[in-house]
Design a protein around this motif. Structure first.
Motif, mmCIF file in Angstrom:
data_model
loop_
_atom_site.group_PDB
_atom_site.id
_atom_site.type_symbol
_atom_site.label_atom_id
_atom_site.label_comp_id
_atom_site.label_asym_id
_atom_site.label_seq_id
_atom_site.Cartn_x
_atom_site.Cartn_y
_atom_site.Cartn_z
ATOM 1 N N ALA A 20 -44.158 -40.927 -106.431
ATOM 2 C CA ALA A 20 -44.268 -41.029 -105.223
ATOM 3 C C ALA A 20 -44.752 -42.683 -104.882
ATOM 4 C CB ALA A 20 -45.507 -40.394 -104.485
ATOM 5 N N GLY A 21 -44.469 -42.992 -103.910
ATOM 6 C CA GLY A 21 -44.692 -44.365 -103.181
ATOM 7 C C GLY A 21 -46.206 -44.619 -102.935
ATOM 8 N N GLY A 22 -46.668 -45.895 -103.202
ATOM 9 C CA GLY A 22 -48.014 -45.956 -103.116
ATOM 10 C C GLY A 22 -48.142 -46.220 -101.597
ATOM 11 N N ALA A 23 -49.569 -45.669 -100.882
ATOM 12 C CA ALA A 23 -49.494 -45.762 -99.373
ATOM 13 C C ALA A 23 -49.752 -47.378 -99.168
ATOM 14 C CB ALA A 23 -50.695 -45.023 -98.935
ATOM 15 N N GLY A 24 -49.468 -47.824 -97.855
ATOM 16 C CA GLY A 24 -49.664 -49.241 -97.504
ATOM 17 C C GLY A 24 -51.263 -49.116 -97.350
ATOM 18 N N GLY A 25 -51.893 -50.475 -97.578
ATOM 19 C CA GLY A 25 -53.360 -50.576 -97.650
ATOM 20 C C GLY A 25 -53.663 -50.601 -96.137
ATOM 21 N N THR A 26 -54.768 -50.100 -96.125
ATOM 22 C CA THR A 26 -55.564 -49.646 -94.770
ATOM 23 C C THR A 26 -56.821 -50.236 -94.705
ATOM 24 O OG1 THR A 26 -56.426 -47.583 -95.258
ATOM 25 C CG2 THR A 26 -54.151 -47.827 -94.149
ATOM 26 N N SER A 27 -57.346 -50.827 -95.839
ATOM 27 C CA SER A 27 -58.692 -51.529 -96.091
ATOM 28 C C SER A 27 -58.701 -52.707 -96.923
ATOM 29 C CB SER A 27 -59.725 -50.426 -96.283
ATOM 30 O OG SER A 27 -59.469 -50.060 -97.711
ATOM 31 N N ALA A 28 -59.501 -53.550 -97.061
ATOM 32 C CA ALA A 28 -59.573 -54.721 -97.529
ATOM 33 C C ALA A 28 -59.669 -54.410 -99.238
ATOM 34 C CB ALA A 28 -61.025 -55.688 -97.283
ATOM 35 N N GLY A 29 -58.885 -55.121 -99.956
ATOM 36 C CA GLY A 29 -58.796 -54.914 -101.257
ATOM 37 C C GLY A 29 -57.275 -54.991 -101.751
ATOM 38 N N THR A 30 -56.995 -54.259 -102.909
ATOM 39 C CA THR A 30 -55.760 -54.196 -103.203
ATOM 40 C C THR A 30 -55.185 -52.570 -102.935
ATOM 41 O OG1 THR A 30 -56.119 -55.407 -105.255
ATOM 42 C CG2 THR A 30 -54.064 -54.227 -105.341
ATOM 43 N N SER A 31 -53.990 -52.832 -102.558
ATOM 44 C CA SER A 31 -53.309 -51.253 -101.917
ATOM 45 C C SER A 31 -52.945 -50.446 -103.120
ATOM 46 C CB SER A 31 -52.182 -51.709 -100.971
ATOM 47 O OG SER A 31 -51.118 -52.291 -101.698
ATOM 48 N N PRO A 32 -53.000 -49.139 -102.873
ATOM 49 C CA PRO A 32 -52.539 -48.163 -104.055
ATOM 50 C C PRO A 32 -51.341 -48.631 -104.584
ATOM 51 C CG PRO A 32 -53.357 -47.197 -102.049
ATOM 52 C CD PRO A 32 -53.219 -48.102 -101.559
ATOM 53 N N SER A 33 -51.133 -48.298 -105.854
ATOM 54 C CA SER A 33 -49.736 -48.599 -106.521
ATOM 55 C C SER A 33 -48.853 -47.360 -106.540
ATOM 56 C CB SER A 33 -50.151 -48.877 -108.222
ATOM 57 O OG SER A 33 -50.683 -50.066 -108.367
ATOM 58 N N GLY A 34 -47.747 -47.519 -106.869
ATOM 59 C CA GLY A 34 -46.795 -46.241 -106.925
ATOM 60 C C GLY A 34 -47.037 -45.364 -108.105
ATOM 61 N N ALA A 35 -46.472 -44.266 -108.273
ATOM 62 C CA ALA A 35 -46.678 -43.312 -109.400
ATOM 63 C C ALA A 35 -45.435 -43.453 -110.217
ATOM 64 C CB ALA A 35 -46.873 -41.661 -108.951
ATOM 65 N N SER A 36 -45.562 -43.024 -111.640
ATOM 66 C CA SER A 36 -44.539 -42.994 -112.591
ATOM 67 C C SER A 36 -43.498 -42.132 -112.395
ATOM 68 C CB SER A 36 -45.235 -42.851 -113.936
ATOM 69 O OG SER A 36 -45.669 -41.779 -114.070
ATOM 70 N N SER A 37 -42.463 -42.320 -112.770
ATOM 71 C CA SER A 37 -41.311 -41.295 -112.659
ATOM 72 C C SER A 37 -40.936 -40.942 -114.326
ATOM 73 C CB SER A 37 -39.895 -41.757 -112.318
ATOM 74 O OG SER A 37 -40.078 -41.803 -110.561
#
Length: 284
Positions: free
Chosen positions: A65-82
Motif C-alpha cells: 500500500a502507499g503511505g498516507a500523506g502527512g497530517t501532523s508535524a514530522g515525517t509522513s508514513p512510508s509505503g509498504a513493500s511488495s
C-alpha cells in the motif's frame, strides 16, 4: 508400443518450455510531507528477465500500500513493500514535513521538508541493480525537496522553488509501455513554486494550506508535499506486480488476489493490483 515411441519423438522435438517468469515488482510509494513538506519517495522498482520456478508450488505475492500523506508535524508514513517469491521491493520513504524534518529511507527516499530537511536515502536495503534513488534536500527556507524516483534522484529545493520528484522508469512487460515509480514533488506556497512530478508521482500543493496531490494507484509513485500554511501531504500510490510466462502454463491465485491475465505472442501476462501477505500464485 508404436504410440509410445511417437509420443516420445514429439516430446523431444516439441518440449514444454521451462517455467521462466519475467517479473516487475513495484512497492507502495511514500506519503508527501505536511506544511511545505517534501515529496514522498517512490516505491522500490525491481525487474528480472527471468527466474526459474517449479510447478504446483505456492509463491508469495503481496502488493504494498502507499503511505498516507502527512497530517501532523514530522515525517509522513512510508509505503509498504511488495513481494513476489524471493523478490522484495521496499516501500518508498515518507517525506519530511516543515521545520527541518528529513525524509525517510526506502526503495526511493522521501524529500526533505521546508527549512533545511534532508532527503532520505534510496535503494534501502541495497539491491543490484538499484531499486531507487535518494530524496532531494530542502535548500533552506522557502522550499522543500522532491522525493526520489526509480529513475532519478529527487531534486533539491533552491531559493523559492521546491524540488521536483525524481523520474520513474518505463516498462513494456505488460505489452504496452507504462511508467512507474516517480517521486512526489515538494510542496509550495502562494508566492513560491511547488515541485512537480511524473511517472505516477503527485505534484506538490501550490496554495496556502493546500493538500498535496496523491500519486496514481498501482504505480508506486510518491505523494506530493502539502502547501505551506498547514497543508496535508498527498498519499503515495499503491504498488503492482506484473508476471509474464509461457502460455503453456496456467497461473492460479489465492482468493485475496485481484489480477487480470491476458495472452499475447506465446505468453500470458498477469497484472496483480491487490494481494495480501498470505496470498499466493502457483502454476500448472
Amino acid at each position: 508400443m508404436i504410440g509410445n515411441i511417437v509420443a516420445g519423438i514429439q516430446d523431444t522435438f516439441n518440449p514444454i518450455p521451462a517455467l521462466n517468469v519475467e517479473y516487475l515488482v513495484i512497492a507502495g510509494g511514500g506519503g508527501g510531507g505536511k506544511d511545505w513538506g517534501g515529496g514522498g519517495g517512490a516505491g522500490g522498482y525491481r525487474y528480472g528477465t527471468s527466474t526459474t520456478l517449479t510447478t504446483s508450488t505456492n509463491y508469495t505475492v503481496k502488493i504494498g500500500a502507499g503511505g498516507a500523506g502527512g497530517t501532523s508535524a514530522g515525517t509522513s508514513p512510508s509505503g509498504a513493500s511488495s513481494i513476489f517469491a524471493t523478490i522484495t521491493s521496499a516501500g518508498g520513504g515518507g517525506a519530511g514535513g516543515a521545520h527541518s524534518y528529513s525524509g525517510a529511507s526506502g526503495g526511493s527516499g522521501g524529500g526533505g521538508g521546508y527549512n533545511g530537511g534532508s532527503g532520505g536515502p534510496g535503494n534501502t536495503p541495497s539491491t543490484t541493480p538499484s531499486q531507487g534513488n535518494n530524496g532531494g534536500n530542502s535548500g533552506g527556507i522557502q522550499n522543500a525537496g522532491g522525493g526520489g524516483g526509480a529513475g532519478g534522484t529527487g531534486v533539491a529545493g533552491s531559493g523559492g522553488v521546491s524540488g521536483n520528484g525524481g523520474a520513474g522508469l518505463t516498462s513494456s512487460i505488460s505489452g504496452s509501455s507504462s511508467s512507474y515509480a516517480g517521486g512526489g514533488g515538494g510542496g509550495g506556497y502562494p508566492a513560491f513554486t511547488a515541485g512537480t512530478a511524473t511517472d505516477g508521482g503527485g505534484n506538490g500543493a501550490t496554495g496556502a494550506g493546500g493538500t498535496g496531490n496523491s500519486a496514481t494507484i498501482n504505480t508506486g509513485g510518491g505523494g506530493g508535499g502539502g502547501g505551506g500554511g498547514n497543508g496535508n501531504g498527498g498519499d503515495g500510490g499503491s504498488g503492482i506486480i506484473i508476471l509474464k510466462y509461457p502460455d503453456y502454463y496456467s497461473a492460479s491465485f489465492s482468493g485475496g488476489v485481484s489480477q487480470s491475465t491476458t495472452t499475447s505472442s506465446g505468453y500470458k501476462i498477469s497484472k496483480i493490483t491487490a494481494a495480501g501477505i498470505s496470498d499466493t500464485v502457483s502454476w500448472t
